[in-house]
Design a protein around this motif. Structure first.
Motif, PDB file in Angstrom:
ATOM      1  N   GLN A   5     -45.885 -35.048  26.542  1.00 38.41           N
ATOM      2  CA  GLN A   5     -44.675 -34.287  26.855  1.00 38.41           C
ATOM      3  C   GLN A   5     -45.087 -33.088  27.693  1.00 38.41           C
ATOM      4  O   GLN A   5     -46.029 -32.395  27.360  1.00 38.41           O
ATOM      5  N   THR A   6     -44.381 -32.855  28.742  1.00 35.79           N
ATOM      6  CA  THR A   6     -44.638 -31.642  29.495  1.00 35.79           C
ATOM      7  C   THR A   6     -43.463 -30.713  29.269  1.00 35.79           C
ATOM      8  O   THR A   6     -42.393 -31.125  28.855  1.00 35.79           O
ATOM      9  N   GLY A   7     -43.703 -29.431  29.551  1.00 35.33           N
ATOM     10  CA  GLY A   7     -42.644 -28.451  29.363  1.00 35.33           C
ATOM     11  C   GLY A   7     -41.436 -28.830  30.202  1.00 35.33           C
ATOM     12  O   GLY A   7     -41.488 -28.841  31.423  1.00 35.33           O
ATOM     13  N   GLU A   9     -38.159 -27.611  29.285  1.00 38.00           N
ATOM     14  CA  GLU A   9     -37.095 -26.601  29.239  1.00 38.00           C
ATOM     15  C   GLU A   9     -37.278 -25.628  30.390  1.00 38.00           C
ATOM     16  O   GLU A   9     -38.239 -24.921  30.469  1.00 38.00           O
TER      17      GLU A   9
ATOM     18  N   ARG B 184     -52.722 -30.399  23.290  1.00 38.78           N
ATOM     19  CA  ARG B 184     -52.230 -30.724  24.625  1.00 38.78           C
ATOM     20  C   ARG B 184     -53.020 -31.797  25.358  1.00 38.78           C
ATOM     21  O   ARG B 184     -52.493 -32.415  26.274  1.00 38.78           O
TER      22      ARG B 184
ATOM     23  N   ASP C   9     -51.297 -26.575  32.821  1.00 34.78           N
ATOM     24  CA  ASP C   9     -50.347 -27.143  31.888  1.00 34.78           C
ATOM     25  C   ASP C   9     -49.584 -25.968  31.306  1.00 34.78           C
ATOM     26  O   ASP C   9     -50.118 -25.194  30.534  1.00 34.78           O
ATOM     27  N   ARG C  10     -48.343 -25.833  31.697  1.00 38.90           N
ATOM     28  CA  ARG C  10     -47.596 -24.640  31.301  1.00 38.90           C
ATOM     29  C   ARG C  10     -47.444 -24.564  29.796  1.00 38.90           C
ATOM     30  O   ARG C  10     -47.489 -23.525  29.187  1.00 38.90           O
ATOM     31  N   MET C  11     -47.241 -25.722  29.208  1.00 39.48           N
ATOM     32  CA  MET C  11     -47.068 -25.781  27.764  1.00 39.48           C
ATOM     33  C   MET C  11     -48.327 -25.277  27.064  1.00 39.48           C
ATOM     34  O   MET C  11     -48.244 -24.505  26.102  1.00 39.48           O
ATOM     35  N   LYS C  14     -48.472 -21.630  27.215  1.00 40.80           N
ATOM     36  CA  LYS C  14     -47.537 -20.997  26.276  1.00 40.80           C
ATOM     37  C   LYS C  14     -48.089 -21.036  24.848  1.00 40.80           C
ATOM     38  O   LYS C  14     -48.050 -20.049  24.133  1.00 40.80           O
TER      39      LYS C  14
END
Ligand code: CU
Lengths: 98, 533, 201
Positions: A5-7, A9, B184, C9-11, C14
């Motif tokens: 899953q990537t961001g 939102e 991740r 990876d922005r997530m 965060k």
């Protein structure tokens, strides 16, 4: 590369929402000062901490976007706070009864 | 995917830096892991030498070390072994090298942060080392820096404590990095219940690092502020309370035991299925027990303070929770034994070290229960029983797991095989020496010998003598083991891709792994440790 | 390799910053723990000592930080809408307010130091031990908080530079977002410090 899953939102919070939150924070600031001024005797500290918590919640939920985050992150935040709470409680089990 | 990039081993020089800089500036998790490993083992040997010195001094009290020097030597021995060797230990060395590979990633989530943490580790280590030589003298507080003495002593505590603070920051960043990586960067199909057990333990450890280390950090800040500005939170003459120091310190330092031991358990859970040729018994139980140990173990710190003047209520609560930790630890040991049961066991050195871990750690854990119980603690607190107990847990536990990990992953890291015979001989000598050295401490402690004293009444002499002789035997074993490994790293035979028949991802890539580990990110479609195919 | 794009990876970023904030919660938590214990034991002395605090300056500072939080939050919305110029302005205002906060804090500290109230000072040590603890906590907690404000100002200044040079865009603003999270956290710490030191008279 694969990623489950990537961001996704890309929620853009409007300036006015932020402005309302800001106003609410200032109102609460006024309220907490007033509460301290008026003699509630022993409850005033409690009330002040309660107001502080409401303010903190507003910041976390809106400014820090917790409202739009996955439940997972919220859970972790609560877990960290519970950890801190348990440390304080256990230490007080000594301090209180000593 | 990179196209025609060559698949040379990770340690072949490349990039704009040459020589040592190509290592220090590298963000490759494998290079960082190797650097940590070398640093850790260097500090380990310094700690061993100091430990031998302590033991030597104890059979001729006052002849070798004066009282003051003795205090400094055991303090520095503890600080180095704990903060520079065993706490960073398995995660920074083996976690760095293998965690990304085991989950099918090319690196950690934040490679540059990883490099930064490594630099912080070096900085912290340098500060600690420097504190030994600058004016004021080496710390003489013991590794625990108990207030108010640590605030008043002339010794150079401020610098040592700053060093530990920096090391703590490094540890936090490493934990944060690993936890994010596991969230991740798992390869497609690498679901949570397909993760190797080592990854689970590094994950739980990462959380402990993140949630416990900051408490140590702020405590150390209080010490520094107390020394520099005279802030007296732990100073009774200023209204402070030294027991609060102990609370804060152990709030970190007990969970720190799990920072050391959890990844060790992870290593054992990797080694046992491979050398028993069997799938691990009770995968989920073992995985959850890691999380269980981490979370319950967080709240038992008070058992270090039973005799410090804590309230009775607190003593009973902490004693009770301490017993709870035994449950998940017991689950782990049961599952390892069940895995071994009816397995076709191959008694190679990684397994031998792993089995010694189970044996020694069980002794450490059981004696821990004895002192975790309130009543015997009052008798044994502050005696050699405690010293014996934590050496069984830390050296017998974490230390032997590091040796198991070294032997298990050595072929992968270096691309060379080591000689099996000297490894086994070294193990035997080490094991005998270890038990002589530390078991006599249980006896000494039971008889009432207090710890940290440089002199003692003559009736304790025999016990101390046996213990010291044990320390020489132990050192001999260590020398054999490490000579073998270092020799083999240069002159050993080429290692095949999968010398042990392991099923983890690390055994599907060349030994030593190339940069970025995988040519193509693997897709995982089955549970780990499946020995049937 | 290493700094390559694959890890952007922005997530992950965060998660990283939130995890860092969790550690900050525990870090400040240690201080709040000491505060609560010492206050529990010296409630009376804390009340007397808190009267020395300047409620007006404390309140202004609270408003200043709350407003700065509003600005940086809006700056992120601005970047997401591609309005980098507005984002720069809002970040600049955040830095400015952060600086105002520190200046006011400086005057508060100086005013006390001039009167001889600082850790280990002869004047302070003559007071009751509860008051000694109160001012010890005051200097340590506001000091460490101030340090965080200072770090925040520095980081936001870099973000202004990145926004101006096009390093931060509507496509890639994780850096700014994470800086904002940090700044809000520092704000929250102050939200608690304010009643604990200024409002318990
Ligand atoms: Cu413990």
């Amino acid at each position: 590369m694969g990623k489950e899953q990537t961001g996704t939102e890309e929620h853009i919070v409007s300036y006015s929402t932020y402005a309302y939150v800001w106003l609410a924070l200032l109102v609460l600031l006024g309220a907490t000062i007033a509460a301290a001024r008026i003699e509630f005797s022993r409850y005033s500290v409690l009330i002040n901490l309660l107001i502080a918590t409401v303010k903190a919640l507003l910041v976390v939920v809106f400014f820090m976007h917790m409202k739009y985050e996955k439940r997972f992150l919220r859970g972790l935040l609560i877990m960290s706070l519970l950890t801190l709470g348990s440390i304080i409680a256990l230490t007080f089990s000594d301090v209180w009864y000593r | 995917m990179e196209d025609n990039a060559s698949r040379e081993p990770y340690y072949v020089n490349r990039g704009k830096y040459r020589g040592i800089l190509s290592w220090l500036m590298s963000t490759d998790h494998k290079r960082i892991g190797i650097q940590y490993l070398i640093a850790l083992l260097t500090f380990f040997w310094i700690g061993v030498l100091l430990g031998l010195l302590i033991r030597l001094s104890l059979i001729m009290p006052g002849k070798i070390l004066s009282q003051g020097t003795y205090n400094q030597v055991f303090s520095v021995h503890g600080i180095i072994m704990i903060f520079l060797f065993i706490i960073p230990g398995i995660p920074v060395a083996f976690g760095n090298f293998f965690l990304p590979i085991m989950i099918g990633a090319r690196d950690v989530a934040f490679p540059r942060l990883n490099r930064f943490a490594w630099w912080l580790y070096l900085t912290g280590a340098a500060l600690v080392a420097l504190s030994l030589f600058v004016s004021g003298g080496a710390p003489d507080t013991g590794w625990t820096f108990y207030a108010p003495y640590s605030i008043r002593t002339q010794a150079n505590i401020t610098m040592a404590v700053s060093g530990v603070f920096v090391l703590g920051f490094s540890s936090i960043l490493t934990g944060l990095n690993f936890v994010t990586t596991i969230h991740r960067l798992r390869a497609p199909g690498m679901t949570w219940f397909r993760l190797p057990m080592f990854v689970w333990t590094v994950y739980a450890t990462g959380w402990v690092q993140m949630l416990a280390t900051p408490v140590l950090a702020i405590t150390l800040v209080f010490i520094i502020l107390g020394r520099v500005f005279g802030v007296g939170f732990f100073d009774p003459s200023k209204g402070g309370d030294p027991i609060l120091y102990e609370h804060l310190f152990w709030t970190y330092s007990h969970p720190a035991v799990y920072i050391m031991v959890l990844p060790a358990m992870g290593v054992i859970s990797e080694v046992i299925p491979v050398f028993a040729r069997k799938t691990i018994f009770g995968y989920k139980a073992v995985a959850f027990s890691a999380v269980g140990i981490a979370s319950v173990g967080y709240f038992v710190w008070g058992h270090h303070m039973f005799t410090s003047g804590m309230s009775d209520t607190a003593r009973i609560i902490f004693s009770f929770i301490t017993f709870l930790v035994a449950v998940p630890s017991g689950i782990k040991i049961f599952n390892w034994v069940a895995t071994l049961y009816k397995g076709s066991i191959v008694l190679d050195s990684p397994l031998i070290f792993a089995l010694s871990f189970i044996f020694l750690f069980s002794i450490g854990g059981l004696t821990g229960l004895i002192i975790g119980a309130l009543a015997p603690n009052l008798h044994l607190h502050g005696t050699y029983f405690i010293v014996g107990h934590f050496h069984y847990v830390m050296f017998g536990g974490a230390g032997f797991a590091i040796l198991a990990a070294l032997h298990y992953w050595f072929p992968k890291m270096t691309g060379k095989m080591y000689n099996e015979r000297p490894a086994k001989i070294g193990w035997l000598i080490l094991f005998v020496g270890f038990n002589l050295l530390y078991f006599s401490m249980f006896v000494l402690g039971y008889e009432g010998m207090p710890r940290r004293y440089f002199d003692y009444p003559p009736e304790y002499y025999t016990g101390h003598l046996i213990s010291t002789i044990g320390s020489w035997i132990l050192a001999t074993g260590l020398i054999i083991i490490f000579t073998n490994l270092i020799r083999s790293a240069f002159k050993g035979q080429e290692a095949p891709m999968n010398p042990w028949g392991g099923r983890g991802l690390e055994w599907t890539i060349p030994s030593p792994p190339p940069e970025e580990n995988f040519e193509e990110i693997p897709v995982i479609d089955k549970a780990p440790y499946r020995m049937d195919g | 390799m290493g700094d390559s794009e694959i890890h952007k990876d922005r997530m992950a970023a965060k998660y990283g910053i939130w995890f860092f904030l969790f550690t900050e919660i525990l870090f400040f938590g240690g201080m709040f723990l000491l505060y609560s214990i010492f206050r529990y034991r010296n409630a009376g002395a804390f009340h007397i000592a808190a009267a020395q605090e300047d409620l007006l300056l404390g309140s202004i500072n609270t408003a200043v930080l709350l407003t700065s939080s509003f600005f940086i939050a809006s700056a992120i919305s601005a970047v997401k809408r591609g309005n980098n110029r507005l984002a720069i302005l809002l970040q600049g205002l955040t830095v400015l307010l952060g600086a105002v906060f520190l200046v006011i804090k400086y005057f508060e500290w100086m005013e006390k130091i001039v009167r001889g109230i600082y850790p280990n000072s002869p004047v302070l040590l003559k007071l009751s031990s509860g008051e000694v603890l109160f001012f010890g906590l005051y200097y340590v907690m506001t000091g460490i908080h101030g340090l965080h404000v200072f770090i925040g100002i520095t980081v936001i200044s870099f973000m202004i530079y990145f926004t101006a040079t096009g390093n931060i865009t509507r496509k890639d603003y994780a850096k700014l977002e994470n800086t904002g999270l940090y700044w809000h956290f520092v704000d929250i710490v102050w939200i608690y410090l304010f009643p604990l030191f200024y409002l318990i008279t």
